[in-house]
Design a protein around this motif. Structure first.
Motif, PDB file in Angstrom:
ATOM      1  N   SER A   1      37.447  40.397  24.679  1.00  0.00           N
ATOM      2  CA  SER A   1      36.683  41.414  25.394  1.00  0.00           C
ATOM      3  C   SER A   1      35.765  40.808  26.453  1.00  0.00           C
ATOM      4  CB  SER A   1      35.847  42.240  24.406  1.00  0.00           C
ATOM      5  OG  SER A   1      36.690  42.912  23.495  1.00  0.00           O
ATOM      6  N   GLU A   2      35.881  39.491  26.629  1.00  0.00           N
ATOM      7  CA  GLU A   2      35.120  38.760  27.651  1.00  0.00           C
ATOM      8  C   GLU A   2      33.613  38.814  27.394  1.00  0.00           C
ATOM      9  OE1 GLU A   2      36.679  39.350  31.742  1.00  0.00           O
ATOM     10  OE2 GLU A   2      38.212  40.585  30.756  1.00  0.00           O
ATOM     11  N   ALA A   3      33.251  38.644  26.107  1.00  0.00           N
ATOM     12  CA  ALA A   3      31.837  38.547  25.747  1.00  0.00           C
ATOM     13  C   ALA A   3      31.397  37.091  25.836  1.00  0.00           C
ATOM     14  CB  ALA A   3      31.623  39.067  24.327  1.00  0.00           C
ATOM     15  N   LEU A   4      30.148  36.882  26.209  1.00  0.00           N
ATOM     16  CA  LEU A   4      29.543  35.554  26.119  1.00  0.00           C
ATOM     17  C   LEU A   4      29.072  35.396  24.678  1.00  0.00           C
ATOM     18  CD1 LEU A   4      28.585  32.957  27.570  1.00  0.00           C
ATOM     19  CD2 LEU A   4      26.421  34.157  28.012  1.00  0.00           C
ATOM     20  N   ILE A   5      29.421  34.277  24.035  1.00  0.00           N
ATOM     21  CA  ILE A   5      29.287  34.165  22.578  1.00  0.00           C
ATOM     22  C   ILE A   5      28.290  33.089  22.165  1.00  0.00           C
ATOM     23  CG2 ILE A   5      30.541  33.603  20.450  1.00  0.00           C
ATOM     24  CD1 ILE A   5      33.064  34.769  21.867  1.00  0.00           C
ATOM     25  N   ALA A   6      27.467  33.440  21.171  1.00  0.00           N
ATOM     26  CA  ALA A   6      26.642  32.481  20.440  1.00  0.00           C
ATOM     27  C   ALA A   6      27.134  32.513  18.996  1.00  0.00           C
ATOM     28  CB  ALA A   6      25.166  32.850  20.511  1.00  0.00           C
ATOM     29  N   ALA A   7      27.592  31.385  18.482  1.00  0.00           N
ATOM     30  CA  ALA A   7      28.219  31.344  17.161  1.00  0.00           C
ATOM     31  C   ALA A   7      27.467  30.420  16.218  1.00  0.00           C
ATOM     32  CB  ALA A   7      29.674  30.875  17.285  1.00  0.00           C
ATOM     33  N   HIS A   8      27.554  30.747  14.936  1.00  0.00           N
ATOM     34  CA  HIS A   8      26.976  29.859  13.934  1.00  0.00           C
ATOM     35  C   HIS A   8      27.675  28.506  13.992  1.00  0.00           C
ATOM     36  CE1 HIS A   8      26.424  28.126   9.839  1.00  0.00           C
ATOM     37  NE2 HIS A   8      25.190  28.578  10.029  1.00  0.00           N
ATOM     38  N   ASN A   9      26.900  27.442  13.864  1.00  0.00           N
ATOM     39  CA  ASN A   9      27.410  26.080  14.013  1.00  0.00           C
ATOM     40  C   ASN A   9      28.135  25.643  12.742  1.00  0.00           C
ATOM     41  OD1 ASN A   9      27.873  23.451  14.684  1.00  0.00           O
ATOM     42  ND2 ASN A   9      25.738  22.921  15.110  1.00  0.00           N
ATOM     43  N   ASN A  10      29.455  25.816  12.723  1.00  0.00           N
ATOM     44  CA  ASN A  10      30.274  25.372  11.583  1.00  0.00           C
ATOM     45  C   ASN A  10      31.684  25.057  12.064  1.00  0.00           C
ATOM     46  OD1 ASN A  10      32.154  27.789  11.096  1.00  0.00           O
ATOM     47  ND2 ASN A  10      30.147  28.780  11.014  1.00  0.00           N
ATOM     48  N   PRO A  11      32.462  24.319  11.272  1.00  0.00           N
ATOM     49  CA  PRO A  11      33.794  23.880  11.718  1.00  0.00           C
ATOM     50  C   PRO A  11      34.752  25.018  12.029  1.00  0.00           C
ATOM     51  CG  PRO A  11      33.078  22.611   9.811  1.00  0.00           C
ATOM     52  CD  PRO A  11      32.096  23.723   9.975  1.00  0.00           C
ATOM     53  N   PHE A  12      34.655  26.142  11.292  1.00  0.00           N
ATOM     54  CA  PHE A  12      35.567  27.266  11.528  1.00  0.00           C
ATOM     55  C   PHE A  12      35.394  27.812  12.940  1.00  0.00           C
ATOM     56  CE2 PHE A  12      34.715  27.364   6.915  1.00  0.00           C
ATOM     57  CZ  PHE A  12      36.015  27.249   6.440  1.00  0.00           C
ATOM     58  N   ASN A  13      34.159  28.065  13.326  1.00  0.00           N
ATOM     59  CA  ASN A  13      33.900  28.622  14.657  1.00  0.00           C
ATOM     60  C   ASN A  13      34.185  27.610  15.759  1.00  0.00           C
ATOM     61  OD1 ASN A  13      33.091  31.047  13.503  1.00  0.00           O
ATOM     62  ND2 ASN A  13      30.923  30.465  13.454  1.00  0.00           N
ATOM     63  N   LYS A  14      33.814  26.349  15.511  1.00  0.00           N
ATOM     64  CA  LYS A  14      34.024  25.322  16.541  1.00  0.00           C
ATOM     65  C   LYS A  14      35.512  25.045  16.782  1.00  0.00           C
ATOM     66  CE  LYS A  14      29.763  22.735  16.874  1.00  0.00           C
ATOM     67  NZ  LYS A  14      29.121  21.412  16.876  1.00  0.00           N
ATOM     68  N   SER A  15      36.335  25.214  15.746  1.00  0.00           N
ATOM     69  CA  SER A  15      37.766  24.964  15.919  1.00  0.00           C
ATOM     70  C   SER A  15      38.404  25.996  16.840  1.00  0.00           C
ATOM     71  CB  SER A  15      38.481  24.971  14.559  1.00  0.00           C
ATOM     72  OG  SER A  15      38.504  26.268  13.994  1.00  0.00           O
ATOM     73  N   VAL A  16      37.775  27.152  16.984  1.00  0.00           N
ATOM     74  CA  VAL A  16      38.276  28.205  17.865  1.00  0.00           C
ATOM     75  C   VAL A  16      37.608  28.143  19.239  1.00  0.00           C
ATOM     76  CG1 VAL A  16      38.432  30.704  18.211  1.00  0.00           C
ATOM     77  CG2 VAL A  16      38.827  29.734  15.942  1.00  0.00           C
ATOM     78  N   LEU A  17      36.292  28.012  19.253  1.00  0.00           N
ATOM     79  CA  LEU A  17      35.523  28.127  20.495  1.00  0.00           C
ATOM     80  C   LEU A  17      35.365  26.812  21.245  1.00  0.00           C
ATOM     81  CD1 LEU A  17      32.768  30.430  19.006  1.00  0.00           C
ATOM     82  CD2 LEU A  17      34.357  31.106  20.818  1.00  0.00           C
ATOM     83  N   ASN A  18      35.394  25.710  20.525  1.00  0.00           N
ATOM     84  CA  ASN A  18      35.163  24.390  21.118  1.00  0.00           C
ATOM     85  C   ASN A  18      33.828  24.377  21.873  1.00  0.00           C
ATOM     86  OD1 ASN A  18      37.725  23.356  20.185  1.00  0.00           O
ATOM     87  ND2 ASN A  18      38.673  24.610  21.751  1.00  0.00           N
TER      88      ASN A  18
ATOM     89  N   ASP B   1      27.182  30.742  36.664  1.00  0.00           N
ATOM     90  CA  ASP B   1      28.551  30.227  36.772  1.00  0.00           C
ATOM     91  C   ASP B   1      29.034  29.494  35.519  1.00  0.00           C
ATOM     92  OD1 ASP B   1      28.763  31.321  39.262  1.00  0.00           O
ATOM     93  OD2 ASP B   1      28.459  29.450  40.359  1.00  0.00           O
ATOM     94  N   PRO B   2      28.235  28.612  34.874  1.00  0.00           N
ATOM     95  CA  PRO B   2      28.720  27.927  33.665  1.00  0.00           C
ATOM     96  C   PRO B   2      29.063  28.913  32.546  1.00  0.00           C
ATOM     97  CG  PRO B   2      26.807  26.793  34.541  1.00  0.00           C
ATOM     98  CD  PRO B   2      26.911  28.090  35.296  1.00  0.00           C
ATOM     99  N   GLU B   3      28.250  29.952  32.412  1.00  0.00           N
ATOM    100  CA  GLU B   3      28.507  30.942  31.374  1.00  0.00           C
ATOM    101  C   GLU B   3      29.758  31.772  31.700  1.00  0.00           C
ATOM    102  OE1 GLU B   3      24.584  29.397  31.054  1.00  0.00           O
ATOM    103  OE2 GLU B   3      25.487  30.439  32.778  1.00  0.00           O
ATOM    104  N   THR B   4      29.937  32.056  32.977  1.00  0.00           N
ATOM    105  CA  THR B   4      31.135  32.774  33.404  1.00  0.00           C
ATOM    106  C   THR B   4      32.392  31.974  33.086  1.00  0.00           C
ATOM    107  OG1 THR B   4      29.937  33.876  35.190  1.00  0.00           O
ATOM    108  CG2 THR B   4      32.337  33.787  35.397  1.00  0.00           C
ATOM    109  N   MET B   5      32.313  30.654  33.253  1.00  0.00           N
ATOM    110  CA  MET B   5      33.455  29.794  32.946  1.00  0.00           C
ATOM    111  C   MET B   5      33.735  29.762  31.442  1.00  0.00           C
ATOM    112  SD  MET B   5      35.913  28.044  34.082  1.00  0.00           S
ATOM    113  CE  MET B   5      35.421  28.049  35.817  1.00  0.00           C
ATOM    114  N   MET B   6      32.699  29.781  30.613  1.00  0.00           N
ATOM    115  CA  MET B   6      32.885  29.829  29.163  1.00  0.00           C
ATOM    116  C   MET B   6      33.656  31.087  28.761  1.00  0.00           C
ATOM    117  SD  MET B   6      29.024  28.569  28.210  1.00  0.00           S
ATOM    118  CE  MET B   6      29.074  28.735  26.441  1.00  0.00           C
ATOM    119  N   VAL B   7      33.265  32.203  29.340  1.00  0.00           N
ATOM    120  CA  VAL B   7      33.938  33.474  29.054  1.00  0.00           C
ATOM    121  C   VAL B   7      35.411  33.405  29.481  1.00  0.00           C
ATOM    122  CG1 VAL B   7      34.047  35.920  29.688  1.00  0.00           C
ATOM    123  CG2 VAL B   7      31.833  34.854  29.171  1.00  0.00           C
TER     124      VAL B   7
END
Length: 377
Positions: A290-307, A330-336
């Motif tokens: 859905s092109e959301a800018l994401i803040a994720a809990h710091n754990n291996p499951f999330n990092k394996s997807v989001l990098n 611009d950096p956040e736009t690139m993350m999305v």
């Protein structure tokens, strides 16, 4: 090769509950389109009462959870298995093991048994120590009584290889890209771009909802915080009571209208994903799609997807810092954009369904009924 396939272990389709119901919707309908005969087992209490759904056969089995609580899940799974034993399915796909693997000795002997091994359920903080010990036992039984295994996360795949010395096929969840047509359906209320923060989760401790809202509560933000999730359970009532005096926090309850959720994700200033246990989470993939800018809990499951294409937090202090400092440049736009590319390349439903079909057909053709049971000591 046309196969007769049964999907067990969910409360049923269409999805009114969670992850396994979500993926069962897509996989079952996708397999039917590819020429297979698919049956999904539904709780008799499921809101959908039809005998077919998008070409998928629906079997309704008695589910006494509403009468006797959690123990009813075990009875429901037993009832599903008793029926499946009579049906001569080529393949039985079991989603999870929490309340089904204790009946492993009842699995249909002439069917190929595949289990999606879920996300290390015993790590969930909502469970007491005795329940966590039982779930470890249930996990071992699932390994013992299944012939083939699916992991929806590379972290789980590695865990199963290390713990039980078994190989599993990594098949993640999927998501659909937010379309221009969906954008055109935005209502004026929902189209207020980036004026709120958002989280969507079941009201459970391991989803870090309290830390996220604590961080926001302590911040100087003038934005609103929208919270999606049913708050009727004990933890949900605790959370709503704790933050009821913060007028910026809006508990909207559970929303199962997918276009509505997608709009809210797309429009949010920052989407908080607090899940800390489990595999590839559907709501995370949908937020990416859905092109959301994401803040994720710091754990291996999330990092394996989001990098590197997300902000990460570990506690309320981290959340407050993100709330007060994250910008949309611009950096956040690139993350999305990078996360959207991941959906298109790795996590699209057509690819996921194709992987399921390939693995199911390959497993059935192998007919590994003489599997050596691993040492579960």
């Amino acid at each position: 090769m046309k196969l007769r396939i049964a999907i067990l272990g969910t409360r049923g389709i269409p999805n009114y509950y969670g992850g396994f119901e979500h993926i069962s919707e897509y996989v079952s309908a996708g397999l039917v389109k590819r020429g297979h005969e698919v049956t999904v087992y539904n709780s008799h209490n499921h809101p959908y009462s039809g005998d077919t759904w998008n070409g998928v056969k629906i079997k309704h089995c008695f589910d006494p959870e509403y009468l006797i609580g959690t123990a009813g899940q075990f009875v429901y799974d037993m009832n599903c298995l008793l029926d499946a034993r009579k049906q001569k399915f080529d393949v039985v796909l079991i989603m999870g093991y929490t309340s089904s693997s204790v009946w492993g000795w009842m699995y249909p002997q002439k069917s190929t048994i595949i289990t999606n091994m879920d996300g290390m359920e015993w790590k969930r903080s909502k469970y007491s120590k005795p329940v966590q010990n039982f779930l470890k036992y249930a996990e071992r039984l699932a390994v013992q009584y299944s012939q083939y295994y699916i992991s929806d996360s590379k972290v789980i795949q590695s865990y199963l290889a290390d713990k039980y010395h078994i190989s599993s096929s990594y098949i993640p969840y999927g998501a659909e890209v937010f379309t221009d047509q969906e954008r055109e359906q935005l209502t004026p209320e929902d189209a207020l771009k980036e004026d709120y923060f958002l989280l969507m989760a079941r009201m459970e401790p391991e989803n870090n909802i309290e830390s996220i809202l604590e961080g926001f509560n302590n911040s100087n933000s003038t934005k609103q915080f929208q919270v999606l999730g049913n708050t009727d359970n004990r933890f949900g009532k605790y959370i709503t009571n704790k933050f009821e005096r913060d007028a910026r926090i809006n508990f909207r309850g559970g929303i199962f209208d997918t276009p509505k959720v997608r709009q809210l994700q797309n429009n949010s200033y920052l989407y908080f994903h607090g899940h800390s246990v489990g595999g590839t989470n559907p709501s995370l993939l949908e937020a990416m799609a859905s092109e959301a800018l994401i803040a994720a809990h710091n754990n291996p499951f999330n990092k394996s997807v989001l990098n590197t294409d997300a902000f990460y937090f570990s506690d309320a202090a981290d959340v407050r810092e993100l709330i007060e400092n994250v910008q949309r440049k611009d950096p956040e736009t690139m993350m999305v954009k990078n996360n959207l590319n991941k959906i298109q390349d790795q996590f699209n439903w057509e690819k996921v369904i194709q992987q399921y079909e390939d693995f199911i057909v390959e497993s059935h053709q192998s007919k590994n009924f003489s599997k050596v049971i691993p040492d579960l000591g």
